[in-house]
Design an enzyme around this catalytic site. Structure first.
Site, PDB file in Angstrom:
ATOM      1  N   GLY A   1       0.828  -1.212   0.000  1.00 36.69           N
ATOM      2  CA  GLY A   1       0.000   0.000   0.000  1.00 36.69           C
ATOM      3  C   GLY A   1       0.854   1.251   0.000  1.00 36.69           C
ATOM      4  N   GLY A   2       0.525   2.159  -0.908  1.00 32.92           N
ATOM      5  CA  GLY A   2       1.271   3.415  -1.024  1.00 32.92           C
ATOM      6  C   GLY A   2       0.420   4.607  -0.675  1.00 32.92           C
TER       7      GLY A   2
ATOM      8  CB  SER B   1       1.390   0.685  -4.502  1.00 32.59           C
ATOM      9  OG  SER B   1       0.159   1.321  -4.756  1.00 32.59           O
TER      10      SER B   1
ATOM     11  CB  THR C   1      -4.360   8.841   0.901  1.00 32.68           C
ATOM     12  OG1 THR C   1      -4.381   7.691   1.744  1.00 32.68           O
ATOM     13  CG2 THR C   1      -3.945  10.049   1.718  1.00 32.68           C
TER      14      THR C   1
ATOM     15  CD  GLU D   1     -13.591  16.328  -1.247  1.00 32.75           C
ATOM     16  OE1 GLU D   1     -14.357  17.232  -0.873  1.00 32.75           O
ATOM     17  OE2 GLU D   1     -13.938  15.443  -2.047  1.00 32.75           O
TER      18      GLU D   1
ATOM     19  CG  PHE E   1     -14.283  17.775  10.276  1.00 31.22           C
ATOM     20  CD1 PHE E   1     -13.740  18.797   9.524  1.00 31.22           C
ATOM     21  CD2 PHE E   1     -14.528  16.554   9.650  1.00 31.22           C
ATOM     22  CE1 PHE E   1     -13.446  18.623   8.171  1.00 31.22           C
ATOM     23  CE2 PHE E   1     -14.237  16.360   8.301  1.00 31.22           C
ATOM     24  CZ  PHE E   1     -13.697  17.387   7.564  1.00 31.22           C
TER      25      PHE E   1
ATOM     26  CD1 TRP F   1       5.484  -4.118  -9.336  1.00 33.51           C
ATOM     27  CD2 TRP F   1       5.542  -6.335  -9.035  1.00 33.51           C
ATOM     28  NE1 TRP F   1       6.576  -4.600  -9.992  1.00 33.51           N
ATOM     29  CE2 TRP F   1       6.649  -5.960  -9.829  1.00 33.51           C
ATOM     30  CE3 TRP F   1       5.374  -7.678  -8.703  1.00 33.51           C
ATOM     31  CZ2 TRP F   1       7.573  -6.879 -10.316  1.00 33.51           C
ATOM     32  CZ3 TRP F   1       6.304  -8.599  -9.182  1.00 33.51           C
ATOM     33  CH2 TRP F   1       7.386  -8.198  -9.975  1.00 33.51           C
TER      34      TRP F   1
ATOM     35  CG  HIS G   1     -19.614  11.727   3.946  1.00 35.83           C
ATOM     36  ND1 HIS G   1     -20.350  12.873   3.732  1.00 35.83           N
ATOM     37  CD2 HIS G   1     -18.441  12.139   4.486  1.00 35.83           C
ATOM     38  CE1 HIS G   1     -19.632  13.926   4.114  1.00 35.83           C
ATOM     39  NE2 HIS G   1     -18.480  13.494   4.594  1.00 35.83           N
TER      40      HIS G   1
ATOM     41  CD  GLU H   1     -18.147  15.725   8.930  1.00 35.03           C
ATOM     42  OE1 GLU H   1     -18.582  14.653   8.487  1.00 35.03           O
ATOM     43  OE2 GLU H   1     -17.619  15.820  10.039  1.00 35.03           O
TER      44      GLU H   1
ATOM     45  NE  ARG I   1     -17.993  12.180   8.112  1.00 38.82           N
ATOM     46  CZ  ARG I   1     -16.789  12.055   7.588  1.00 38.82           C
ATOM     47  NH1 ARG I   1     -16.296  10.860   7.339  1.00 38.82           N
ATOM     48  NH2 ARG I   1     -16.068  13.115   7.291  1.00 38.82           N
TER      49      ARG I   1
ATOM     50  CG  HIS J   1     -17.011   8.515   3.398  1.00 42.83           C
ATOM     51  ND1 HIS J   1     -16.523   9.157   2.275  1.00 42.83           N
ATOM     52  CD2 HIS J   1     -16.318   9.029   4.451  1.00 42.83           C
ATOM     53  CE1 HIS J   1     -15.580  10.027   2.634  1.00 42.83           C
ATOM     54  NE2 HIS J   1     -15.421   9.949   3.946  1.00 42.83           N
TER      55      HIS J   1
ATOM     56  NE  ARG K   1     -13.518   7.856   9.045  1.00 43.23           N
ATOM     57  CZ  ARG K   1     -13.263   8.929   8.277  1.00 43.23           C
ATOM     58  NH1 ARG K   1     -12.406   9.852   8.685  1.00 43.23           N
ATOM     59  NH2 ARG K   1     -13.857   9.066   7.107  1.00 43.23           N
TER      60      ARG K   1
ATOM     61  CG  LEU L   1      -6.519  11.824   6.087  1.00 43.23           C
ATOM     62  CD1 LEU L   1      -6.654  13.220   5.524  1.00 43.23           C
ATOM     63  CD2 LEU L   1      -5.765  10.932   5.112  1.00 43.23           C
TER      64      LEU L   1
HETATM   65  C1  LIG Z   1     -13.648  11.248  -0.932  1.00 42.94           C
HETATM   66  C2  LIG Z   1     -13.018  10.990   0.407  1.00 42.94           C
HETATM   67  C3  LIG Z   1     -12.647  12.051   1.223  1.00 42.94           C
HETATM   68  C4  LIG Z   1     -12.060  11.833   2.471  1.00 42.94           C
HETATM   69  N1  LIG Z   1     -11.701  12.896   3.255  1.00 42.94           N
HETATM   70  C5  LIG Z   1     -11.096  12.659   4.445  1.00 42.94           C
HETATM   71  C6  LIG Z   1     -10.656  13.739   5.267  1.00 42.94           C
HETATM   72  O1  LIG Z   1     -10.793  14.919   4.917  1.00 42.94           O
HETATM   73  N2  LIG Z   1     -10.078  13.448   6.463  1.00 42.94           N
HETATM   74  C7  LIG Z   1      -9.895  12.167   6.893  1.00 42.94           C
HETATM   75  O2  LIG Z   1      -9.363  11.972   7.988  1.00 42.94           O
HETATM   76  N3  LIG Z   1     -10.293  11.127   6.113  1.00 42.94           N
HETATM   77  C8  LIG Z   1     -10.868  11.340   4.916  1.00 42.94           C
HETATM   78  N4  LIG Z   1     -11.252  10.273   4.148  1.00 42.94           N
HETATM   79  C9  LIG Z   1     -10.862   8.923   4.557  1.00 42.94           C
HETATM   80  C10 LIG Z   1      -9.362   8.716   4.300  1.00 42.94           C
HETATM   81  O3  LIG Z   1      -8.980   9.450   3.154  1.00 42.94           O
HETATM   82  C11 LIG Z   1      -8.998   7.258   4.062  1.00 42.94           C
HETATM   83  O4  LIG Z   1      -9.558   6.461   5.061  1.00 42.94           O
HETATM   84  C12 LIG Z   1      -7.483   7.096   4.094  1.00 42.94           C
HETATM   85  O5  LIG Z   1      -6.872   7.979   3.167  1.00 42.94           O
HETATM   86  C13 LIG Z   1      -7.079   5.669   3.764  1.00 42.94           C
HETATM   87  O6  LIG Z   1      -5.686   5.637   3.615  1.00 42.94           O
HETATM   88  P1  LIG Z   1      -4.931   4.246   3.546  1.00 42.94           P
HETATM   89  O7  LIG Z   1      -3.482   4.553   3.472  1.00 42.94           O
HETATM   90  O8  LIG Z   1      -5.416   3.351   4.606  1.00 42.94           O
HETATM   91  O9  LIG Z   1      -5.420   3.598   2.152  1.00 42.94           O
HETATM   92  P2  LIG Z   1      -5.409   4.150   0.661  1.00 42.94           P
HETATM   93  O10 LIG Z   1      -5.007   5.559   0.541  1.00 42.94           O
HETATM   94  O11 LIG Z   1      -6.723   3.732   0.088  1.00 42.94           O
HETATM   95  O12 LIG Z   1      -4.248   3.298  -0.016  1.00 42.94           O
HETATM   96  C14 LIG Z   1      -4.357   1.913  -0.221  1.00 42.94           C
HETATM   97  C15 LIG Z   1      -3.108   1.446  -0.942  1.00 42.94           C
HETATM   98  O13 LIG Z   1      -3.094   0.038  -1.004  1.00 42.94           O
HETATM   99  C16 LIG Z   1      -2.713  -0.395  -2.309  1.00 42.94           C
HETATM  100  N5  LIG Z   1      -3.306  -1.713  -2.544  1.00 42.94           N
HETATM  101  C17 LIG Z   1      -4.566  -2.109  -2.279  1.00 42.94           C
HETATM  102  N6  LIG Z   1      -4.715  -3.416  -2.627  1.00 42.94           N
HETATM  103  C18 LIG Z   1      -3.520  -3.828  -3.121  1.00 42.94           C
HETATM  104  C19 LIG Z   1      -3.045  -5.055  -3.658  1.00 42.94           C
HETATM  105  N7  LIG Z   1      -3.824  -6.141  -3.786  1.00 42.94           N
HETATM  106  N8  LIG Z   1      -1.766  -5.109  -4.072  1.00 42.94           N
HETATM  107  C20 LIG Z   1      -0.945  -4.029  -3.991  1.00 42.94           C
HETATM  108  N9  LIG Z   1      -1.356  -2.835  -3.500  1.00 42.94           N
HETATM  109  C21 LIG Z   1      -2.627  -2.759  -3.070  1.00 42.94           C
HETATM  110  C22 LIG Z   1      -3.242   0.695  -3.219  1.00 42.94           C
HETATM  111  O14 LIG Z   1      -2.531   0.712  -4.437  1.00 42.94           O
HETATM  112  C23 LIG Z   1      -2.985   1.947  -2.386  1.00 42.94           C
HETATM  113  O15 LIG Z   1      -1.665   2.380  -2.596  1.00 42.94           O
HETATM  114  C24 LIG Z   1     -11.862  10.496   2.905  1.00 42.94           C
HETATM  115  C25 LIG Z   1     -12.240   9.433   2.100  1.00 42.94           C
HETATM  116  C26 LIG Z   1     -12.821   9.661   0.866  1.00 42.94           C
HETATM  117  C27 LIG Z   1     -13.252   8.497   0.046  1.00 42.94           C
END
Ligand SMILES: Cc1cc2nc3c(=O)[nH]c(=O)nc-3n(C[C@H](O)[C@H](O)[C@H](O)COP(=O)(O)OP(=O)(O)OC[C@H]3O[C@@H](n4cnc5c(N)ncnc54)[C@H](O)[C@@H]3O)c2cc1C
Length: 571
Positions: free
Chosen positions: A12-13, A37, A46, A50, A117, A156, A233, A246, A277, A345, A380, A386
């Site tokens: 995950g990236g 990733s 991520t 917003e 918020f 990958w 949401h 929000e 929410r 969401h 949540r 984040l």
């Molecule tokens: C529209 C929107 C707005 C939001 N706004 C906010 C906000 O303002 N504040 C807040 O706190 N939260 C917010 N959230 C929630 C928050 O953005 C996410 O929960 C958070 O960014 C998730 O980050 P993460 O690193 O866990 O996963 P992600 O950013 O989803 O990254 C997942 C990674 O895993 C990799 N991956 C997945 N499966 C595989 C696989 N099989 N093989 C290899 N790689 C894989 C992907 O390539 C990606 O790099 C928002 C969410 C959405 C949808």
């Protein structure tokens, strides 16, 4: 093919994965770290965040206040020790990001600006206009480039984890460019693969959010936790599901029904638009079902009115929202209210971990939306995610590096060649070469999304959940035996990737359905019309699910309470 061998592999990236990689790479033993990733890291979900990220930074706020808001928001299902750790670490993470160059919005006195918020009792959310996700991700990615012990494998796709006994040894992954499967050995693996919003029909999530890590963990013997808690949401654009952040309500926006009434006074009179929410999503759907919504080409909706905020606030603090509303709804929020309705969401549930990111499989860690510590419990609070990715990403990175420093590499080469053979048989010989079948992939995927939306949405009932579970099981069988792919090429076969993702989504969906059916109460985002009250006597506990022969098997785990005794959740 086992070209790659690392001390720590982060899958995950996104924010959680990159933060984990940075922390692991900085460990005193200088471990070799890989980030794998399925998309280029800047396309991780991520990037779409917003509104902002929550942290206690000023005198008007306190750790106890952030803890209490989070715990009350969670409907008392959050583990309070984890929440206390989280609120103390979050400010350090925000300040670290500031020092690394994240361009946070500042007040005139130069301090980091904070906005209100939902469910937070003071202004606590740090932001960067309304593109916080982009700026955090960019800052973290740039930072990884300073480390020569971090290797990236972009595009990958991880297909399975390799384990021996109860210990992780590495993974298999498919390189999109060539279609080749390979083994990557690792002493420790961190899953930071994000949520699974795409199991639903109407979601703010992009196509890549397919729950891969949750299914991978399960298949390797880990538990999932609290999968019934799915966040909807309140304010997405009808039709596309694009989020209207929000932050719009944080800056003072109103929600109106068709009579121009701020209807939240009937549901959350003290907090109004800054209610949590789960409550606001139910309020909107109640207004719609009682015929106080409006009707449009994409169904019923209510209105988000920002006109009174004025051009300066909208253009300075919500420029991205303005652009999205103009481009995707043809509406300028300066002159007209925006149609909105609830959409899936976020996942409160995920891979069960402790505060160090550990699962029950030795060497296997998780962080971010893929994981469940749990600080979010049954609901949540916006902008906690984040911060959670940063705090628990760092924690997983630190502990995984420590673990890797104290174990040897697997000597058993047969383990890896067997794992590769199995995946080649499943993917290349099975999926890719299966030329006939009754169902196209998309038929099964759309049906899965429809049945989840029907039975496991904002309002739930026993009968609807049972039907969904039965349908999901049928779909799983169809996927296994009667689905075919139209594209059998090796190079950038996106249909094959969709098939692997669908396999993961079907598995994850079943965990959501089973966990929801067995929670015979309403709590946070899990609202049952047939059991509308919270039942602390029987259900003040986490649901744990594990892969069994016939489907998910369920256990329960007590919630950790430190200082905040469960009380009625009134806003
Ligand atoms: C529209 C929107 C707005 C939001 N706004 C906010 C906000 O303002 N504040 C807040 O706190 N939260 C917010 N959230 C929630 C928050 O953005 C996410 O929960 C958070 O960014 C998730 O980050 P993460 O690193 O866990 O996963 P992600 O950013 O989803 O990254 C997942 C990674 O895993 C990799 N991956 C997945 N499966 C595989 C696989 N099989 N093989 C290899 N790689 C894989 C992907 O390539 C990606 O790099 C928002 C969410 C959405 C949808």
């Amino acid at each position: 093919m086992d070209r790659f061998s690392y001390d720590v592999i982060v899958v995950g990236g996104g924010a959680a994965g990159l933060r984990a990689a940075l922390e692991a790479a900085a460990h005193k033993t200088k471990p070799s770290v890989a980030v794998v990733s399925k998309v280029y890291p800047m396309r991780s979900h991520t990037v779409s965040a917003e509104g902002g990220t929550a942290a206690v930074l000023r005198e008007h706020d306190s750790f106890d206040s952030h803890s209490f808001d989070t715990i009350k928001g969670s409907d008392y299902l959050a583990d309070q020790d984890a929440v206390e750790f989280f609120v103390r670490e979050a400010p350090k993470e925000v300040i670290r990001l500031d020092h690394w160059g994240c361009p946070f919005t500042r007040d005139e006195d130069g301090r980091l600006a904070q906005r209100a918020f939902g469910g937070m009792s003071v202004k606590r959310t740090v932001f960067a206009g309304d593109k916080i996700g982009f700026h955090i991700l960019h800052t973290l990615l740039q930072r990884t480039m300073l480390f020569d012990n971090i290797t990236r494998h972009d595009e990958w796709f991880v297909t399975s984890l390799i384990t021996s006994g109860t210990r992780v040894r590495g993974l298999t992954a498919l390189e999109l460019k060539t279609g080749e499967l390979g083994v990557m050995k690792a002493k420790a693996v961190i899953l930071a693969t994000g949520g699974c919003g795409r199991v639903y029909e109407f979601t703010t999530n992009g196509w890549i959010k397919t729950g891969d890590g949750m299914a991978l963990a399960c298949r390797a013997g880990a538990y999932l936790k609290d999968m019934e808690f799915v966040q909807f949401h309140p304010t997405a654009l009808p039709g596309t599901g694009i989020l209207m952040t929000e932050a719009a309500r944080g800056e003072g926006g109103y929600l109106l029904n068709k009579d121009n009434e701020r209807f939240l006074k009937r549901y959350v009179p003290e907090k109004m638009e800054l209610g949590p929410r789960d409550v606001i999503s139910r309020a909107i759907l109640t207004e719609i079902s009682e015929r106080r919504g409006l009707d449009g080409p994409y169904g019923s909706y209510v209105l988000l009115d920002l006109r009174h905020l004025g051009r300066e606030t909208i253009e300075k603090k919500l420029p991205f929202l303005k652009e999205l509303a103009e481009k995707y709804a043809g509406i300028s929020p300066l002159n007209e209210p925006i149609p909105v309705r609830p959409a899936q969401h976020y996942m409160m549930g995920g891979i069960s971990i402790d505060a160090s990111g550990r699962t029950v499989v030795a060497g296997l860690y998780a962080a971010g939306e893929a994981a469940c510590v749990s600080i979010n419990g049954a609901n949540r609070l916006g902008s906690n995610s984040l911060s959670e990715c940063l705090v628990f990403g760092a924690s997983a990175g630190r502990h995984a590096a420590e673990y890797a420093a104290n174990v040897g590499e697997a000597a058993d080469t047969e383990l890896f060649s067997e794992a590769l053979k199995l995946e080649e048989k499943r993917i290349h010989d099975g999926l890719l070469k299966r030329e006939s079948g009754k169902f196209r992939l998309s038929d099964i995927r759309e049906e899965m999304r429809r049945v989840n939306e029907a039975g496991l949405s904002v309002f739930r009932r026993e009968e609807g959940m049972r039907t969904t579970l039965a349908e999901l099981r049928k779909l799983r069988e169809r996927f296994r035996n009667e689905t075919y792919l139209e594209d059998s090429e090796m190079v950038f076969n996106t249909e094959l990737i969709s098939a692997l993702e669908l396999d993961f989504m079907l598995e994850v969906s079943e965990h959501i359905a089973v966990s929801a059916l067995l929670r015979r109460e309403s709590r946070g985002a899990h609202y049952r019309l047939d059991k509308p009250s919270r039942d602390d006597e029987n259900f003040l506990q986490h649901t744990l699910t594990r892969r069994g022969l016939e489907g998910p098997e369920v256990e329960y785990l007590p919630v950790t309470i430190t200082k905040w005794k469960p009380a009625a959740r009134v806003y």
